[in-house]
Scaffold this motif. Structure first.
Motif, PDB file in Angstrom:
ATOM      1  N   THR A  59       0.841  -1.194   0.000  1.00  0.00           N
ATOM      2  CA  THR A  59       0.000   0.000   0.000  1.00  0.00           C
ATOM      3  C   THR A  59       0.876   1.244   0.000  1.00  0.00           C
ATOM      4  OG1 THR A  59      -0.146   0.010   2.408  1.00  0.00           O
ATOM      5  CG2 THR A  59      -1.902  -1.125   1.207  1.00  0.00           C
ATOM      6  N   THR A  84      -1.114  -2.968 -10.602  1.00  0.00           N
ATOM      7  CA  THR A  84      -2.082  -2.337  -9.709  1.00  0.00           C
ATOM      8  C   THR A  84      -3.337  -3.193  -9.689  1.00  0.00           C
ATOM      9  OG1 THR A  84      -2.952  -0.970 -11.497  1.00  0.00           O
ATOM     10  CG2 THR A  84      -1.242   0.016 -10.100  1.00  0.00           C
ATOM     11  N   GLU A  87      -9.511  -2.531  -7.891  1.00  0.00           N
ATOM     12  CA  GLU A  87     -10.411  -2.148  -6.806  1.00  0.00           C
ATOM     13  C   GLU A  87      -9.755  -1.187  -5.804  1.00  0.00           C
ATOM     14  OE1 GLU A  87      -8.608  -6.155  -5.686  1.00  0.00           O
ATOM     15  OE2 GLU A  87      -9.552  -5.345  -7.457  1.00  0.00           O
ATOM     16  N   ASN A  88      -8.444  -1.066  -5.826  1.00  0.00           N
ATOM     17  CA  ASN A  88      -7.749  -0.154  -4.918  1.00  0.00           C
ATOM     18  C   ASN A  88      -6.510   0.362  -5.632  1.00  0.00           C
ATOM     19  OD1 ASN A  88      -6.344   1.192  -2.937  1.00  0.00           O
ATOM     20  ND2 ASN A  88      -6.613  -0.385  -1.391  1.00  0.00           N
ATOM     21  N   THR A  89      -6.555   1.585  -6.121  1.00  0.00           N
ATOM     22  CA  THR A  89      -5.451   2.101  -6.927  1.00  0.00           C
ATOM     23  C   THR A  89      -4.318   2.684  -6.079  1.00  0.00           C
ATOM     24  OG1 THR A  89      -6.637   4.175  -7.230  1.00  0.00           O
ATOM     25  CG2 THR A  89      -6.869   2.506  -8.964  1.00  0.00           C
ATOM     26  N   LEU A  91      -2.756   0.516  -4.190  1.00  0.00           N
ATOM     27  CA  LEU A  91      -2.189  -0.779  -3.850  1.00  0.00           C
ATOM     28  C   LEU A  91      -1.554  -1.412  -5.086  1.00  0.00           C
ATOM     29  CD1 LEU A  91      -3.779  -3.272  -1.496  1.00  0.00           C
ATOM     30  CD2 LEU A  91      -3.119  -4.109  -3.717  1.00  0.00           C
TER      31      LEU A  91
END
Length: 116
Positions: A59, A84, A87-89, A91
């Motif tokens: 992260t 990457t 759902e979580n850019t 991370l």
């Protein structure tokens, strides 16, 4: 060719012009990651979790989906890839493999370079 011309050409080659030396800023994150997922050094990486054999999630304090990610294994033959997660850019997931392509937890280093 005159000596004066050669010296002037050498000076131009030794010192790039200001147009090439412009620093446009941006963020940079680095880390040395142990096979266990522990951060052994670096800066800017918030956390690392080993979620499965050879699968690590890192992260960062900002979105990194438009940044360049460079990863390399530290001391073992094999492969490492990073991407990457949609759902979580903020991370990046890294996957490590032994020389035969089998998932294996291996130490690696990461450099994330972002252009602002």
């Amino acid at each position: 060719m005159s000596l004066r011309f050669c010296l002037a050409a050498a000076a131009l080659l030794a010192a790039p012009s200001a147009a090439f030396a412009v620093n446009t800023g941006g963020a940079e994150f680095t880390a040395v990651i142990a096979a266990s997922g522990k951060i052994k050094g670096g800066s800017g990486v918030g956390s690392v979790i080993r979620v499965a054999t050879g699968v690590y999630q890192m992260t960062f304090p900002r979105f990194v989906d438009t940044c360049a990610a460079f990863v390399s294994l530290n001391d073992a033959p094999g492969f490492v890839f990073a991407s990457t997660l949609t759902e979580n850019t903020a991370l990046i997931q890294a996957k490590t493999f032994d020389a035969k392509g089998k998932p294996k937890s291996l130490a690696f280093s990461v450099l994330i370079k972002c252009q602002d």
